[in-house]
Scaffold this motif. Structure first.
Motif, PDB file in Angstrom:
ATOM      1  N   PRO A 309       0.816  -1.220   0.000  1.00  0.00           N
ATOM      2  CA  PRO A 309       0.000   0.000   0.000  1.00  0.00           C
ATOM      3  C   PRO A 309       0.847   1.267   0.000  1.00  0.00           C
ATOM      4  CG  PRO A 309      -0.769  -1.561   1.659  1.00  0.00           C
ATOM      5  CD  PRO A 309       0.543  -2.067   1.164  1.00  0.00           C
ATOM      6  N   THR A 310       0.228   2.349  -0.402  1.00  0.00           N
ATOM      7  CA  THR A 310       0.872   3.651  -0.311  1.00  0.00           C
ATOM      8  C   THR A 310       1.242   3.931   1.141  1.00  0.00           C
ATOM      9  OG1 THR A 310      -0.406   4.476  -2.186  1.00  0.00           O
ATOM     10  CG2 THR A 310       0.548   6.118  -0.714  1.00  0.00           C
ATOM     11  N   SER A 311       2.412   4.509   1.354  1.00  0.00           N
ATOM     12  CA  SER A 311       2.950   4.865   2.673  1.00  0.00           C
ATOM     13  C   SER A 311       3.467   3.661   3.443  1.00  0.00           C
ATOM     14  CB  SER A 311       1.917   5.617   3.528  1.00  0.00           C
ATOM     15  OG  SER A 311       0.907   4.755   4.009  1.00  0.00           O
ATOM     16  N   ALA A 312       3.690   2.537   2.771  1.00  0.00           N
ATOM     17  CA  ALA A 312       4.255   1.361   3.437  1.00  0.00           C
ATOM     18  C   ALA A 312       5.760   1.246   3.221  1.00  0.00           C
ATOM     19  CB  ALA A 312       3.566   0.090   2.948  1.00  0.00           C
ATOM     20  N   GLY A 313       6.368   2.250   2.597  1.00  0.00           N
ATOM     21  CA  GLY A 313       7.816   2.230   2.423  1.00  0.00           C
ATOM     22  C   GLY A 313       8.275   1.660   1.101  1.00  0.00           C
ATOM     23  N   GLY A 405      22.386  -3.372 -15.655  1.00  0.00           N
ATOM     24  CA  GLY A 405      22.193  -4.638 -14.954  1.00  0.00           C
ATOM     25  C   GLY A 405      20.866  -4.741 -14.237  1.00  0.00           C
ATOM     26  N   LEU A 406      20.203  -3.598 -14.013  1.00  0.00           N
ATOM     27  CA  LEU A 406      18.948  -3.596 -13.262  1.00  0.00           C
ATOM     28  C   LEU A 406      18.060  -2.470 -13.767  1.00  0.00           C
ATOM     29  CD1 LEU A 406      17.107  -4.320 -10.768  1.00  0.00           C
ATOM     30  CD2 LEU A 406      18.493  -2.680  -9.461  1.00  0.00           C
ATOM     31  N   ILE A 407      16.789  -2.800 -13.966  1.00  0.00           N
ATOM     32  CA  ILE A 407      15.781  -1.793 -14.305  1.00  0.00           C
ATOM     33  C   ILE A 407      14.660  -1.899 -13.275  1.00  0.00           C
ATOM     34  CG2 ILE A 407      14.082  -1.013 -15.991  1.00  0.00           C
ATOM     35  CD1 ILE A 407      15.902  -2.012 -18.188  1.00  0.00           C
ATOM     36  N   VAL A 408      14.382  -0.790 -12.603  1.00  0.00           N
ATOM     37  CA  VAL A 408      13.320  -0.728 -11.592  1.00  0.00           C
ATOM     38  C   VAL A 408      12.193   0.134 -12.146  1.00  0.00           C
ATOM     39  CG1 VAL A 408      12.712  -0.027  -9.250  1.00  0.00           C
ATOM     40  CG2 VAL A 408      14.980  -0.985  -9.709  1.00  0.00           C
ATOM     41  N   VAL A 409      10.996  -0.431 -12.213  1.00  0.00           N
ATOM     42  CA  VAL A 409       9.833   0.287 -12.740  1.00  0.00           C
ATOM     43  C   VAL A 409       8.872   0.562 -11.594  1.00  0.00           C
ATOM     44  CG1 VAL A 409       7.917   0.237 -14.372  1.00  0.00           C
ATOM     45  CG2 VAL A 409      10.098  -0.843 -14.978  1.00  0.00           C
ATOM     46  N   ASP A 410       8.706   1.824 -11.260  1.00  0.00           N
ATOM     47  CA  ASP A 410       7.806   2.214 -10.171  1.00  0.00           C
ATOM     48  C   ASP A 410       6.414   2.525 -10.723  1.00  0.00           C
ATOM     49  OD1 ASP A 410       6.956   2.795  -7.632  1.00  0.00           O
ATOM     50  OD2 ASP A 410       8.556   4.226  -7.202  1.00  0.00           O
ATOM     51  N   GLU A 411       5.424   2.487  -9.825  1.00  0.00           N
ATOM     52  CA  GLU A 411       4.030   2.756 -10.193  1.00  0.00           C
ATOM     53  C   GLU A 411       3.592   1.862 -11.360  1.00  0.00           C
ATOM     54  OE1 GLU A 411       2.201   4.793  -8.367  1.00  0.00           O
ATOM     55  OE2 GLU A 411       3.903   5.371  -7.128  1.00  0.00           O
ATOM     56  N   ALA A 412       3.874   0.573 -11.228  1.00  0.00           N
ATOM     57  CA  ALA A 412       3.591  -0.364 -12.321  1.00  0.00           C
ATOM     58  C   ALA A 412       2.098  -0.536 -12.590  1.00  0.00           C
ATOM     59  CB  ALA A 412       4.218  -1.724 -12.012  1.00  0.00           C
ATOM     60  N   HIS A 413       1.244  -0.091 -11.666  1.00  0.00           N
ATOM     61  CA  HIS A 413      -0.198  -0.197 -11.917  1.00  0.00           C
ATOM     62  C   HIS A 413      -0.639   0.707 -13.070  1.00  0.00           C
ATOM     63  CE1 HIS A 413       0.370   3.017  -8.894  1.00  0.00           C
ATOM     64  NE2 HIS A 413      -0.572   3.640  -9.575  1.00  0.00           N
ATOM     65  N   HIS A 414       0.253   1.577 -13.534  1.00  0.00           N
ATOM     66  CA  HIS A 414      -0.065   2.395 -14.710  1.00  0.00           C
ATOM     67  C   HIS A 414      -0.220   1.533 -15.963  1.00  0.00           C
ATOM     68  CE1 HIS A 414       0.358   6.741 -13.551  1.00  0.00           C
ATOM     69  NE2 HIS A 414       0.776   6.149 -12.446  1.00  0.00           N
ATOM     70  N   LEU A 415       0.092   0.250 -15.849  1.00  0.00           N
ATOM     71  CA  LEU A 415      -0.166  -0.666 -16.962  1.00  0.00           C
ATOM     72  C   LEU A 415      -1.640  -0.666 -17.349  1.00  0.00           C
ATOM     73  CD1 LEU A 415       2.034  -3.713 -15.902  1.00  0.00           C
ATOM     74  CD2 LEU A 415       2.224  -2.488 -18.075  1.00  0.00           C
ATOM     75  N   VAL A 441      12.654  -5.248 -11.789  1.00  0.00           N
ATOM     76  CA  VAL A 441      11.878  -5.159 -10.549  1.00  0.00           C
ATOM     77  C   VAL A 441      10.756  -4.156 -10.758  1.00  0.00           C
ATOM     78  CG1 VAL A 441      11.903  -4.564  -8.103  1.00  0.00           C
ATOM     79  CG2 VAL A 441      13.863  -5.742  -9.115  1.00  0.00           C
ATOM     80  N   LEU A 442       9.520  -4.597 -10.531  1.00  0.00           N
ATOM     81  CA  LEU A 442       8.348  -3.732 -10.649  1.00  0.00           C
ATOM     82  C   LEU A 442       7.822  -3.416  -9.257  1.00  0.00           C
ATOM     83  CD1 LEU A 442       8.566  -4.834 -13.561  1.00  0.00           C
ATOM     84  CD2 LEU A 442       6.072  -4.938 -13.625  1.00  0.00           C
ATOM     85  N   LEU A 443       7.422  -2.163  -9.044  1.00  0.00           N
ATOM     86  CA  LEU A 443       6.833  -1.751  -7.776  1.00  0.00           C
ATOM     87  C   LEU A 443       5.485  -1.107  -8.029  1.00  0.00           C
ATOM     88  CD1 LEU A 443      10.156  -0.646  -7.587  1.00  0.00           C
ATOM     89  CD2 LEU A 443       9.457  -0.904  -5.221  1.00  0.00           C
ATOM     90  N   SER A 444       4.541  -1.380  -7.142  1.00  0.00           N
ATOM     91  CA  SER A 444       3.212  -0.806  -7.309  1.00  0.00           C
ATOM     92  C   SER A 444       2.505  -0.747  -5.970  1.00  0.00           C
ATOM     93  CB  SER A 444       2.385  -1.638  -8.286  1.00  0.00           C
ATOM     94  OG  SER A 444       1.074  -1.115  -8.384  1.00  0.00           O
ATOM     95  N   ALA A 445       1.656   0.266  -5.820  1.00  0.00           N
ATOM     96  CA  ALA A 445       0.872   0.386  -4.592  1.00  0.00           C
ATOM     97  C   ALA A 445      -0.334  -0.538  -4.608  1.00  0.00           C
ATOM     98  CB  ALA A 445       0.416   1.831  -4.407  1.00  0.00           C
ATOM     99  N   ALA A 446      -0.867  -0.824  -5.763  1.00  0.00           N
ATOM    100  CA  ALA A 446      -2.076  -1.646  -5.839  1.00  0.00           C
ATOM    101  C   ALA A 446      -2.113  -2.390  -7.165  1.00  0.00           C
ATOM    102  CB  ALA A 446      -3.321  -0.778  -5.699  1.00  0.00           C
ATOM    103  N   VAL A 447      -2.002  -3.696  -7.104  1.00  0.00           N
ATOM    104  CA  VAL A 447      -2.101  -4.537  -8.301  1.00  0.00           C
ATOM    105  C   VAL A 447      -3.043  -5.688  -7.969  1.00  0.00           C
ATOM    106  CG1 VAL A 447      -0.885  -6.022  -9.915  1.00  0.00           C
ATOM    107  CG2 VAL A 447       0.210  -3.940  -9.102  1.00  0.00           C
TER     108      VAL A 447
END
Length: 528
Positions: A309-313, A405-415, A441-447
């Motif tokens: 969730p949002t605000s969970a770090g 060597g690494l790609i980090v994608v934030d806010e992946a719920h924009h898919l 590595v994908l990061l998302s608040a809600a998937v």
């Protein structure tokens, strides 16, 4: 706060209600807390002695050994959470003296940290920071010094904590010289001195991972609790008892403890010694680092999806992944964010951490640079939008991904979004197909369909080893609804010139007021 305004939680904490007893019923306490929340929202801060007394009673009850019959670890944690919430609300009461506010603040901080609501402990510290005295002589505030030191420590404000500890330790050394003693143990200053020195040692452990300092700090706190450091300072004993219990929990949530074996110590130092400092991790961050399979911190994990969730770090998780990768594997890192504001926040947070790792950021660039600006700048971490990365790949895919060597994608719920979702999905598909050497590595608040996305990311791995999720969230929340309300009895009719579109010669002017309905939780049963 939604955790403490739950009627079921209050019933568990208060136990069976007895008419005429010391504690209110769950319904009564819920009503009081709700009124306090609403009043605080209006800027009216005050708490009755009766309600504050309930908070102190629960605080003491929570300090019981969890092995006491009828008082298990869950109930202890809930009691700490409820008492901390009440103490937090009491901090704004101007009728309370500075000394009492400091005690209330420390009780709230200890309760929040013992109930895994660490961000709230830092918020409490900010309310009383100005009450901490490190400019006066020791004799002026020796009665509250242990509490002041405890409040500073649990606030984890590293620069101010370090400054205060330096002043207090120097003052104690000077006092030892004047009194011609090697230690102040046994004097009126002994307990406070031991608490300050213990906090210094605990801080050294959290900042540098030196386990010897942890042991020394715990031994000093035990001396205070068992009155070997001196007698009579009850506040120092109270503070020491809480810090002694918390020290074990802090050690377990330290980066030096949680980072996978083989991770260079420089990774932990890049977080504990930079701004903002990270001395301990929040529950979902701890769970992530404890994963045996599919731990994204491990450089051997090729694909990961982190959904919290949002605000969970979540942002800190991304920073941990990036810094750990750079410390263990060669090559550059690309961080992809759909929002430039988020990218700038990440840039600001990473700058100091990368400096301690002797790495750097690539200079910020526009999404679609002119031909003269296409050259790749120096640096180890590039922060881009999906559009920018797609443009770079289309222009020269080989040069863009060379050395990454690494790609980090934030806010992946924009898919799931329209045009931007199509770009992001195309980008991820291209990255999956282009090479298997690049970690993703994908990061998302809600998937909602994280299992499907995990299977798409790494079809050869079990989905639950690819994605990580947790429901914990940090900061306090107050649910409310703000809407306009027409003040019809103050409506006025005014004359105007008619037009073809509006032939009427009068127009009504109705004042509007903002109306706020507050409901601390959706399950509290309190009507708006």
């Amino acid at each position: 706060m939604e955790r403490t305004l739950d009627p079921a939680v209050l019933e568990s904490v208060l136990g069976e209600y007895r008419l005429g007893g010391v504690l209110p019923s769950a319904e009564e306490l819920l009503a009081r807390m709700t009124e306090l929340e609403v009043a605080a929202f209006r800027g009216e801060r005050g708490i009755t002695d009766e309600t504050l007394g309930t908070a102190w009673f629960l605080h003491g009850l929570a300090a019981l050994d969890p092995r006491v019959p009828g008082f298990d670890a869950v109930r202890v944690r809930q009691a700490f959470a409820v008492s901390a919430h009440l103490m937090d609300l009491a901090l704004g009461d101007a009728r309370r003296s500075p000394a009492e506010r400091l005690q209330i603040a420390f009780a709230a901080q200890a309760g929040y940290r013992r109930s895994e609501q660490d961000p709230n402990a830092t918020a409490v510290y900010r309310q009383v920071h100005d009450l901490v005295d490190y400019s006066s002589e020791l004799r002026v505030h020796i009665g509250t010094l242990a509490v002041e030191a405890g409040v500073m420590f649990l606030g984890f404000d590293r620069p101010w904590l370090w400054q205060a500890l330096r002043v207090w330790r120097r003052q104690f050394r000077e006092l030892q010289r004047v009194m011609r003693r090697e230690s102040l143990a046994g004097t009126m200053y002994g307990p406070a001195e031991a608490v300050v020195e213990a906090i210094f040692r605990l801080y050294q452990f959290l900042a540098f991972g030196e386990e010897e300092n942890l042991a020394v700090g715990q031994r000093l706190l035990e001396d205070v609790v068992h009155e070997r450091a001196g007698r009579g300072d009850k506040l120092a004993r109270w503070v020491a008892a809480h810090l002694l219990d918390l020290s074990a929990e802090m050690a377990a949530s330290s980066l030096y403890t949680l980072l996978p074996p083989g991770t260079p110590p420089a990774v932990a130092r890049s977080f504990t010694l930079s701004q903002p400092p990270v001395m301990t991790l929040w529950p979902p961050q701890r769970q992530l680092l404890r994963r045996e399979q599919g731990n994204p911190i491990a450089s051997s994990t090729p694909r990961s999806l982190i959904s919290v969730p949002t605000s969970a770090g979540k942002s800190l998780m991304a920073q941990l992944v990036i810094c750990s990768h750079l410390a263990q594997r060669p090559g550059r890192v690309v961080y992809v964010s759909p929002m430039r504001s988020l990218g700038r926040e990440m840039r600001s947070a990473l700058r100091g951490r990368l400096r301690l790792l002797e790495r750097s950021l690539v200079a910020e660039r526009p999404d679609f640079p002119l031909p003269s600006g296409r050259e790749q700048g120096g640096g180890d971490v590039e922060i881009v939008t999906p559009e920018r990365l797609m443009h770079m790949i289309r222009s020269d895919a080989e040069a863009t991904l060379d050395g990454v060597g690494l790609i980090v994608v934030d806010e992946a719920h924009h898919l799931a979004h329209g045009r931007r979702g199509f770009i992001l999905e195309s980008l991820l598909a291209l990255l999956r197909a282009s090479t298997n050497d690049v970690r993703l590595v994908l990061l998302s608040a809600a998937v909602g369909n994280r299992g499907d996305i995990a299977s798409w990311l790494a079809p050869e791995q079990p989905a639950n080893e690819v994605y990580f999720t947790d429901t914990w969230r940090g900061p306090r929340r107050l649910h409310g609804l703000l809407y306009p309300e027409l003040i019809k009895d103050q409506a006025k009719l005014n004359e105007r010139l008619p037009t073809a579109k509006h032939p009427s010669r009068t127009v009504a002017t109705v004042p509007i007021a903002a109306s706020l309905n507050v409901r601390p939780t959706t399950t509290s049963g309190i009507a708006p």
